[in-house]
Design a protein around this motif. Sequence first.
Motif, PDB file in Angstrom:
ATOM      1  N   ALA A   2       0.836  -1.198   0.000  1.00  0.00           N
ATOM      2  CA  ALA A   2       0.000   0.000   0.000  1.00  0.00           C
ATOM      3  C   ALA A   2       0.868   1.244   0.000  1.00  0.00           C
ATOM      4  N   VAL A   3       0.557   2.157  -0.922  1.00  0.00           N
ATOM      5  CA  VAL A   3       1.289   3.411  -1.043  1.00  0.00           C
ATOM      6  C   VAL A   3       0.272   4.538  -1.043  1.00  0.00           C
ATOM      7  N   PRO A   4       0.483   5.630  -0.273  1.00  0.00           N
ATOM      8  CA  PRO A   4      -0.446   6.740  -0.281  1.00  0.00           C
ATOM      9  C   PRO A   4      -0.538   7.368  -1.668  1.00  0.00           C
ATOM     10  N   LYS A   5      -1.775   7.717  -2.080  1.00  0.00           N
ATOM     11  CA  LYS A   5      -1.977   8.311  -3.388  1.00  0.00           C
ATOM     12  C   LYS A   5      -1.537   9.769  -3.416  1.00  0.00           C
ATOM     13  N   ARG A   6      -1.754  10.481  -2.287  1.00  0.00           N
ATOM     14  CA  ARG A   6      -1.384  11.897  -2.217  1.00  0.00           C
ATOM     15  C   ARG A   6      -0.601  12.158  -0.929  1.00  0.00           C
ATOM     16  N   LYS A   7       0.194  13.219  -0.975  1.00  0.00           N
ATOM     17  CA  LYS A   7       0.962  13.643   0.203  1.00  0.00           C
ATOM     18  C   LYS A   7       0.005  14.191   1.257  1.00  0.00           C
TER      19      LYS A   7
END
Length: 60
Positions: A2-7
């Motif tokens: 899982a990687v965040p889509k936005r900062k």
Amino acid sequence: MAVPKRKVSKARRDKRRSSVWKLDAPTLVKCPQCHELTAPHKVCGTCGYYKGVQVIKKEA
């Protein structure tokens, strides 16, 4: 993975972190018998009364 889509913005990050570190002062109420500050729903350590009934015998 899982990687965040936005900062995550600094404001959002700090709002989330701020609530965790705040400490609350303990709630205290006056004993109706001796008027000392005690924790609510507990026997008074000074006089030994709870809800107008002597629970613990205290020497004067």
